[in-house]
Design a protein around this motif. Structure first.
Motif: not given
Length: 181
Positions: A34-43, A48-52, A86-90, A131-139
């Motif tokens: 089944g799946g996919p099984y995915v981790v979502w990380v918002n940096l 605005n990040g909370k909105r995403v 095991s999947i930390s922000d760093s 999702y990251s907004n470093k330099r420009d907003a990207k997924i």
């Protein structure tokens, strides 16, 4: 002649019922991952990040979403708040923003070896979407076992990404199912 048609119809009906019953039996799911099984990380920790995050949460739980058949309601999993420790922000920053190949292998192993106590039959995860907004907003996304990061720019610097752009990028970057059945 009418009797022969009835028998023919009855045979067709019996075969159709047999195929229907077989396809919905517990044995029909053998060999199915089944799946996919995915981790979502918002940096992005800003408002605005909370909105995403809210857009992704609403999108992933909407009954009308299927991402061209890749996202299956009740079958796909999205780890947002309770993501694996095991999947930390760093780790994510090292992989996605610094392109650290050693950390990429570590992330791939973390995805492969993940076990969830709530879903004991599910072994491993397929990938990470961030999702990251470093330099420009990207997924961006990373698929377990691969050595490539895919990304979609969804807004220019200083601009807010639109709901549609966020949803479209999420679907475009959704990792395929990589776990064995």
């Amino acid at each position: 002649m009418i009797f022969a048609k009835k028998n023919f119809s009855r045979e067709k009906l019996q075969k159709a019922f047999f195929i229907f019953a077989l396809s919905f039996s517990p044995f029909s799911f053998a060999g199915y991952a089944g799946g996919p099984y995915v981790v979502w990380v918002n940096l992005d920790r800003s408002v605005n990040g909370k909105r995403v995050d809210k857009i992704i949460a609403n999108f992933a739980t909407s009954k009308s979403v299927n991402c061209d058949g890749q996202w299956k309601m009740g079958d796909s999993l999205l780890y947002m708040v309770a993501r694996p420790s095991s999947i930390s922000d760093s780790l994510v920053e090292d992989v996605f923003l610094r392109n650290d190949k050693i950390q990429m292998k570590r992330l791939s192993l973390a995805l492969k070896n993940h076990r969830d106590a709530d879903f004991p039959s599910h072994e491993g995860l397929d990938g990470v979407v961030i999702y990251s907004n470093k330099r420009d907003a990207k997924i961006m996304s990373f698929t377990k076992g691969r050595r490539k990061i895919e990304s979609v720019r969804i807004a220019s610097p200083g601009e807010l990404p639109s709901k549609k752009d966020i949803e479209d990028a999420f679907c475009a970057l959704l990792p395929p199912i990589t776990r064995a059945p």
